[in-house]
Design an enzyme around this catalytic site. Structure first.
Site, mmCIF file in Angstrom:
data_model
loop_
_atom_site.group_PDB
_atom_site.id
_atom_site.type_symbol
_atom_site.label_atom_id
_atom_site.label_comp_id
_atom_site.label_asym_id
_atom_site.label_seq_id
_atom_site.Cartn_x
_atom_site.Cartn_y
_atom_site.Cartn_z
ATOM 1 N N THR A 1 11.268 146.300 129.417
ATOM 2 C CA THR A 1 9.828 146.449 129.600
ATOM 3 C C THR A 1 9.330 147.334 128.466
ATOM 4 O O THR A 1 10.111 147.708 127.580
ATOM 5 C CB THR A 1 9.493 147.042 130.988
ATOM 6 O OG1 THR A 1 8.084 146.999 131.188
ATOM 7 C CG2 THR A 1 9.982 148.481 131.111
ATOM 8 N N VAL B 1 6.044 139.788 130.965
ATOM 9 C CA VAL B 1 5.593 140.414 129.716
ATOM 10 C C VAL B 1 5.281 141.868 130.034
ATOM 11 O O VAL B 1 4.540 142.152 130.980
ATOM 12 C CB VAL B 1 4.337 139.712 129.151
ATOM 13 C CG1 VAL B 1 3.855 140.431 127.896
ATOM 14 C CG2 VAL B 1 4.636 138.249 128.854
ATOM 15 N N CYS B 2 5.875 142.781 129.280
ATOM 16 C CA CYS B 2 5.581 144.209 129.412
ATOM 17 C C CYS B 2 5.864 144.684 130.841
ATOM 18 O O CYS B 2 6.935 144.463 131.394
ATOM 19 C CB CYS B 2 4.151 144.464 128.970
ATOM 20 S SG CYS B 2 3.735 146.190 128.655
ATOM 21 N N THR B 3 4.898 145.320 131.483
ATOM 22 C CA THR B 3 5.122 145.886 132.806
ATOM 23 C C THR B 3 5.131 144.838 133.919
ATOM 24 O O THR B 3 5.320 145.187 135.089
ATOM 25 C CB THR B 3 4.062 146.951 133.130
ATOM 26 O OG1 THR B 3 2.761 146.384 132.997
ATOM 27 C CG2 THR B 3 4.201 148.147 132.203
ATOM 28 N N GLY B 4 4.969 143.585 133.572
ATOM 29 C CA GLY B 4 5.172 142.526 134.558
ATOM 30 C C GLY B 4 6.567 142.566 135.148
ATOM 31 O O GLY B 4 6.809 142.046 136.243
#
Length: 319
Positions: free
Chosen positions: A120, A100-103
């Site tokens: 991202t 999720v996102c910057t993961g």
């Protein structure tokens, strides 16, 4: 039961972690998922929201996960070889790996995104592409499904991806039930554009005055000759220098500036689409629709509604 393990890396984005917790532990899905949180070391993990999250398990939890979810984290430092190895081992034994996102930066560091499409948060897409050139970064989508490895854009796009995972695991009815409880759309296609801001490349010092002048005269049918005349250069000299310094040809830069101004006016004013098109130098409402569809994947009406919650004066449905 399907085991979902969220890997909270410091400093974890609290909202990103809450998304899989809410979706996979939703009461609409009784006993279908077993959700837990782990971290590089069990215990408290700081979050971006100022409070700490308790991770019950260390990395050993990834060894029994059917799905591993890596929420966003900041700063975007390499999570370290222990974390990367644990992610690779989980993927190698068949676990589904999700960010999720910057993961996505953790998955990229582990090599799990090499030669795959991934996304991202739009603010960090360029950084992801630069740091991990083997990753095929797509900054314009909500989520990317590469089979065993899935990535989502920023924040709320993680909801769309997690609901999509429920749909893949247990069917549309289960996904719709979760979406209703969350009061979100049951399905947003991964290919839908992020609501990203596309910055216009800044001018260099010797072009700053001419670029500012152009921004103040967007409604006019500006040409390269007009820009050159203002700068006091020959048109070919200006075009070459402009492209070298900004990475864009002068007319492409003008178009990008016009689209950005049109988006700003759709977000902040009730001007009719025809008036916005004229004010930005895009000519007609039809031309604005074409450019906005390419840039954001939506109509002016849909774009304005996303920011203002309704249609402005002079707009018809589908404008």
């Amino acid at each position: 039961m399907h085991a979902v393990v969220a890997l909270a890396l410091p400093t974890v984005e609290a909202f990103d972690l809450a998304i899989p917790a809410q979706v996979f532990a939703d009461p609409a899905l009784p006993r279908r998922y077993d959700f837990t949180v782990c971290a590089p070391a069990a215990g408290l993990v700081p979050s971006t929201s100022g409070y700490s999250v308790h991770a019950e398990h260390g990395l050993e939890a990834l060894a029994v996960a059917d799905t591993v979810v890596v929420p966003g984290f900041l700063p975007l430092e390499d999570p370290g070889e222990r974390v990367c190895a644990a992610l690779r081992e989980a993927a190698a034994r068949g676990a589904r790996v999700v960010s999720v996102c910057t993961g996505a930066f953790a998955l990229a560091a582990a090599g799990l995104l090499d030669h795959r499409r991934a996304t991202t948060h739009w603010q960090y897409a360029g950084q992801l592409a630069a740091r991990y050139p083997a990753v095929k970064v797509d900054p314009d989508v909500l989520w990317v499904d590469e089979g065993a490895v899935l990535t989502s854009a920023g924040l709320a796009a993680g909801i769309d991806l997690c609901v999509q995972l429920v749909r893949a695991d247990y069917g549309s009815d289960a996904a719709v039930s979760v979406a209703r409880r969350l009061v979100v759309a049951p399905h947003r296609d991964g290919g839908q554009a992020q609501w990203l801001e596309r910055p216009v490349p800044p001018p260099v010092e010797d072009l700053a005055g001419t670029c500012q002048w152009a921004l103040e005269h967007l409604a006019e049918p500006l040409t390269v000759a007009d820009l050159a005349r203002h700068a006091g250069w020959a048109p070919r000299t200006l075009a070459r220098h402009f492209t070298e310094q900004t990475g864009m040809a002068p007319l492409h830069w003008l178009t990008a500036a016009r689209i950005r101004e049109a988006r700003r006016l759709l977000e902040a004013t009730d001007l009719p689409v025809e008036a916005i098109a004229a004010r930005c130098g895009l000519g007609t409402a039809a031309n604005l629709r074409v450019h906005l569809a390419r840039d954001a994947g939506v109509t002016p009406t849909a774009y304005r509604a996303a920011y203002q919650g309704g249609r402005g004066p002079g707009e018809a449905p589908g404008s």
